[in-house]
Write a protein that holds these residues in place. Structure first.
Motif, PDB file in Angstrom:
ATOM      1  N   SER A  54      23.732  31.553  79.939  1.00 23.72           N
ATOM      2  CA  SER A  54      23.840  32.508  81.037  1.00 23.72           C
ATOM      3  C   SER A  54      22.511  33.242  81.158  1.00 23.72           C
ATOM      4  CB  SER A  54      24.971  33.514  80.780  1.00 23.72           C
ATOM      5  OG  SER A  54      26.221  32.869  80.684  1.00 23.72           O
ATOM      6  N   THR A  55      22.277  33.823  82.327  1.00 20.87           N
ATOM      7  CA  THR A  55      21.031  34.545  82.584  1.00 20.87           C
ATOM      8  C   THR A  55      21.271  36.043  82.489  1.00 20.87           C
ATOM      9  OG1 THR A  55      20.324  32.784  84.078  1.00 20.87           O
ATOM     10  CG2 THR A  55      19.164  34.891  84.232  1.00 20.87           C
ATOM     11  N   PRO A  56      20.474  36.753  81.686  1.00 19.43           N
ATOM     12  CA  PRO A  56      20.663  38.198  81.585  1.00 19.43           C
ATOM     13  C   PRO A  56      20.256  38.916  82.863  1.00 19.43           C
ATOM     14  CG  PRO A  56      18.701  37.544  80.374  1.00 19.43           C
ATOM     15  CD  PRO A  56      19.369  36.280  80.823  1.00 19.43           C
ATOM     16  N   GLU A  57      20.858  40.064  83.110  1.00 21.43           N
ATOM     17  CA  GLU A  57      20.466  40.862  84.266  1.00 21.43           C
ATOM     18  C   GLU A  57      19.064  41.428  84.077  1.00 21.43           C
ATOM     19  OE1 GLU A  57      23.505  43.793  84.741  1.00 21.43           O
ATOM     20  OE2 GLU A  57      25.014  42.340  85.385  1.00 21.43           O
ATOM     21  N   GLU A  58      18.726  41.725  82.828  1.00 25.21           N
ATOM     22  CA  GLU A  58      17.381  42.176  82.475  1.00 25.21           C
ATOM     23  C   GLU A  58      17.038  41.610  81.108  1.00 25.21           C
ATOM     24  OE1 GLU A  58      17.002  46.407  82.456  1.00 25.21           O
ATOM     25  OE2 GLU A  58      17.917  46.659  84.428  1.00 25.21           O
ATOM     26  N   GLY A  59      15.745  41.665  80.773  1.00 29.22           N
ATOM     27  CA  GLY A  59      15.319  41.284  79.437  1.00 29.22           C
ATOM     28  C   GLY A  59      14.922  39.821  79.331  1.00 29.22           C
ATOM     29  N   GLU A  60      14.541  39.435  78.110  1.00 25.67           N
ATOM     30  CA  GLU A  60      14.064  38.076  77.881  1.00 25.67           C
ATOM     31  C   GLU A  60      14.458  37.591  76.490  1.00 25.67           C
ATOM     32  OE1 GLU A  60       9.839  37.957  77.969  1.00 25.67           O
ATOM     33  OE2 GLU A  60       9.573  39.528  76.460  1.00 25.67           O
ATOM     34  N   LEU A  61      14.466  36.274  76.351  1.00 24.69           N
ATOM     35  CA  LEU A  61      14.744  35.613  75.081  1.00 24.69           C
ATOM     36  C   LEU A  61      13.540  34.766  74.698  1.00 24.69           C
ATOM     37  CD1 LEU A  61      18.377  34.392  75.774  1.00 24.69           C
ATOM     38  CD2 LEU A  61      17.741  35.968  73.961  1.00 24.69           C
ATOM     39  N   ARG A  62      13.254  34.742  73.373  1.00 26.56           N
ATOM     40  CA  ARG A  62      12.161  33.918  72.908  1.00 26.56           C
ATOM     41  C   ARG A  62      12.593  33.183  71.653  1.00 26.56           C
ATOM     42  NH1 ARG A  62       8.930  37.615  72.406  1.00 26.56           N
ATOM     43  NH2 ARG A  62       8.723  37.869  70.145  1.00 26.56           N
ATOM     44  N   LEU A  63      12.414  31.868  71.659  1.00 22.03           N
ATOM     45  CA  LEU A  63      12.782  31.036  70.516  1.00 22.03           C
ATOM     46  C   LEU A  63      11.516  30.466  69.900  1.00 22.03           C
ATOM     47  CD1 LEU A  63      15.116  29.701  68.903  1.00 22.03           C
ATOM     48  CD2 LEU A  63      15.037  27.812  70.554  1.00 22.03           C
ATOM     49  N   SER A  64      11.367  30.650  68.605  1.00 23.85           N
ATOM     50  CA  SER A  64      10.178  30.178  67.912  1.00 23.85           C
ATOM     51  C   SER A  64      10.576  29.326  66.709  1.00 23.85           C
ATOM     52  CB  SER A  64       9.342  31.376  67.441  1.00 23.85           C
ATOM     53  OG  SER A  64       8.194  30.943  66.744  1.00 23.85           O
ATOM     54  N   PRO A  65      10.156  28.038  66.711  1.00 26.56           N
ATOM     55  CA  PRO A  65       9.404  27.327  67.755  1.00 26.56           C
ATOM     56  C   PRO A  65      10.296  26.998  68.955  1.00 26.56           C
ATOM     57  CG  PRO A  65      10.013  25.825  66.008  1.00 26.56           C
ATOM     58  CD  PRO A  65      10.422  27.181  65.528  1.00 26.56           C
ATOM     59  N   PRO A  66       9.694  26.765  70.122  1.00 24.07           N
ATOM     60  CA  PRO A  66      10.492  26.513  71.341  1.00 24.07           C
ATOM     61  C   PRO A  66      11.365  25.267  71.260  1.00 24.07           C
ATOM     62  CG  PRO A  66       8.207  27.048  71.892  1.00 24.07           C
ATOM     63  CD  PRO A  66       8.250  26.834  70.410  1.00 24.07           C
ATOM     64  N   THR A  67      11.004  24.327  70.379  1.00 17.90           N
ATOM     65  CA  THR A  67      11.774  23.078  70.279  1.00 17.90           C
ATOM     66  C   THR A  67      12.985  23.197  69.354  1.00 17.90           C
ATOM     67  OG1 THR A  67      10.299  22.376  68.490  1.00 17.90           O
ATOM     68  CG2 THR A  67       9.752  21.645  70.734  1.00 17.90           C
ATOM     69  N   ALA A  68      13.193  24.378  68.760  1.00 15.47           N
ATOM     70  CA  ALA A  68      14.318  24.567  67.842  1.00 15.47           C
ATOM     71  C   ALA A  68      15.639  24.418  68.590  1.00 15.47           C
ATOM     72  CB  ALA A  68      14.233  25.939  67.181  1.00 15.47           C
TER      73      ALA A  68
END
Length: 546
Positions: A54-68
């Motif tokens: 789902s897409t948040p109304e605000e904010g961001e997500l970050r996955l490290s590493p992106p391929t995880a």
């Protein structure tokens, strides 16, 4: 690989209602974060956001590493038609999706499309990381160790409830995600399954976020607790385990209440002082005016004028003190389930009996069982999934036909079941209509009032019953028990889908209930908290009283 999931300033809502905002969270390798909060606080919504579904109304997500890989394992009360056990396990472990992606990359490679080499290498690595190469072999071993002795090509819809619970646990134990997001993984698990799940979660190197209402499971597994406090509209992250969270939360709430009361007392005292000073000032002015007409003493007039000015200055000073107070908001009172179980007139001395009762279902045989339930007996029924607990309840209540022996309910027995009550709220009619169908003599206004006590407000009662969440249906089922009198209360896994405060309120209600009780639960804290007079252990269709 190890991976870290970072959420920054997330916000989400449901319709016009805000669930949470400004949520920050870091899920690092080895973390086991328990996500707690009342039903409707947004726990499942947050898991979907963290999973990228789902897409948040605000904010961001970050996955490290992106391929995880991030594994979102939600509740699945309904099984998918046509899906085999093998397909179920492949889907839940992420291998099925990885296989599809790899097949597409293979075709692109055959077709000579640009970038196909890199796409194939990436998809192959993902498939291998998720355990696709040996999934079938591992699935055979894990399902056998769990006692799920069915073919992997058997349809999920053909499994019993206990077998489906084992399949769900197997899908978790077979998973090799880099981050795990678990939504109510303890639901429907027996004690052996719970212990296996606890060992799996505590042994993970991956970061884990888990939603659970099983207090003992949380105590044994979590390293941190993230609380979505719906009442206070706050997000609180507590270090330490679950017991440390409970203690710290209670201290925090007590201090918040004390701080507010200190602020309110100080403000009230200053307001009273200001009111008194204004009263003295007004009285002084009136006296001065009254005397001004017949008082030629300039010194007296000046003294009274100065006295009034001093009172006015004091009143202004007090008002400034009030304005300079640091405002402390009053802690909102949490909604509490004030549950009572309405008792019907007592039944006869004998409530239910089985005499050499047997039930045969394929290779499974329940019984022969002979037992008697008397008035005011409080019976806890425990045993592994598939052992025959539900069959025992069905035989006692006359719902399951016997292949041999006899069963009888005593005179004047009025049965109330949470499991049966939940099933009353699966239709397309509104919650209000479904509830009135079960208690036709109750006026709509009374129904609304009763449902409101269980946290089901105006926006719930007009919705189709089938759209209610599992937790909301359970609340409606509990409300139904309060709406009509019972003297034989049958609870089959009543804590499934209830939030933690509601579970504690249910335990209190059971303490006050004076009728006969049959309780089936794997909730270890509930088994300790609820007073019982008898304990039945069910194993392989045999019933033993301990």
């Amino acid at each position: 690989m190890t991976a870290t999931l970072v959420a920054k300033n997330l916000a989400a809502g449901h319709g016009d209602r805000s669930l949470f905002s400004g949520l920050d969270l870091v899920v690092a390798p080895g973390d086991v974060i328990g996500l707690v909060g009342a039903n409707g606080a947004g726990k499942s919504t947050l898991l979907r956001l963290l999973a990228g579904l789902s897409t948040p109304e605000e904010g961001e997500l970050r996955l490290s590493p992106p391929t995880a890989t991030v594994g979102h394992l939600p509740q699945e009360p309904e099984r998918r038609p046509g899906e085999t056990v093998r397909e179920f396990l492949a889907r839940r472990t992420g291998v099925a999706e990885a296989q599809t992606t790899m097949d597409e990359a293979t075709q692109a490679l055959v077709d000579g499309l640009p970038g196909a080499d890199d796409a194939y290498a990436t998809s192959l690595e993902r498939w291998l990381d998720l355990g696709g190469a040996d999934l079938d072999e591992r699935a055979e071993e894990v399902t056998d160790s769990l006692g799920l002795r069915v073919g992997l090509d058997q349809l999920m819809t053909s499994l019993s409830g206990g077998q489906a619970a084992r399949a769900g646990l197997a899908s978790l134990l077979l998973s090799r995600y880099d981050v795990f997001l678990l939504d109510e993984p303890t639901n429907d698990l027996d004690l052996d399954g719970l212990e296996r799940l606890e060992r799996f979660v505590t042994g993970l190197r991956a970061g884990t976020v888990v939603v659970s209402h099983d207090r003992e499971f949380l105590t044994r597994t979590v390293t941190k607790v993230l609380e979505l406090d719906l009442a206070q509209q706050q997000i609180n992250l507590y270090g330490g385990g679950y017991d440390a969270y409970l203690e710290e939360r209670d201290v925090s709430r007590r201090h918040a209440r004390e701080d507010y009361e200190e602020y309110a007392d100080k403000k009230s005292a200053l307001q009273d002082r200001a009111q008194t000073q204004r009263s003295w000032m007004d009285k002084g002015v009136k006296n001065a005016r009254r005397k001004a007409s017949n008082d030629n003493d300039k010194i007296g007039r000046k003294f009274r004028s100065e006295a009034s000015e001093k009172q006015a200055a004091k009143a202004r000073q007090t008002q400034r003190m009030i304005e300079r107070l640091e405002v402390v908001d009053e802690p909102r009172k949490e909604w509490e389930l004030r549950m009572e179980i309405a008792s019907a007139p007592r039944s006869g001395a004998v409530v239910a009996t089985l005499r050499e009762a047997e039930v045969r279902r394929g290779d499974f045989t329940f019984g022969p069982v002979s037992l008697q339930i008397d008035w005011a007996d409080r019976v806890a029924v425990t045993g592994a999934n598939g052992a025959g607990k539900s069959t025992l309840l069905g035989a006692l209540l006359g719902r399951v036909p016997l292949d041999a022996g006899a069963a009888a309910l005593g005179s004047g027995v009025l049965v109330g079941e949470v499991d049966q009550a939940r099933k009353a709220f699966h239709g397309s009619e509104s919650l209000l209509e479904a509830f009135r169908a079960a208690v036709p003599d109750t006026e709509p206004a009374e129904v609304r009032t009763l449902l409101a006590k269980f946290g089901l407000k105006s926006e719930h009662v007009t919705r189709p019953a089938v759209t209610l969440s599992p937790g909301e249906r359970t609340r409606a089922g509990l409300a139904l028990l309060q709406g009509r009198g019972v003297n034989l209360l049958v609870l089959d896994e009543p804590t499934n889908h209830l939030d933690l405060p509601a579970i504690e309120q249910l335990e209190s209600a059971l303490d006050a209930y004076e009728g006969t009780l049959l309780l089936v639960t794997h909730d270890r804290r509930m088994l300790d908290a609820v007073h019982v007079t008898r304990r039945f252990e069910v194993a392989s269709g045999k019933v033993t009283e301990r």
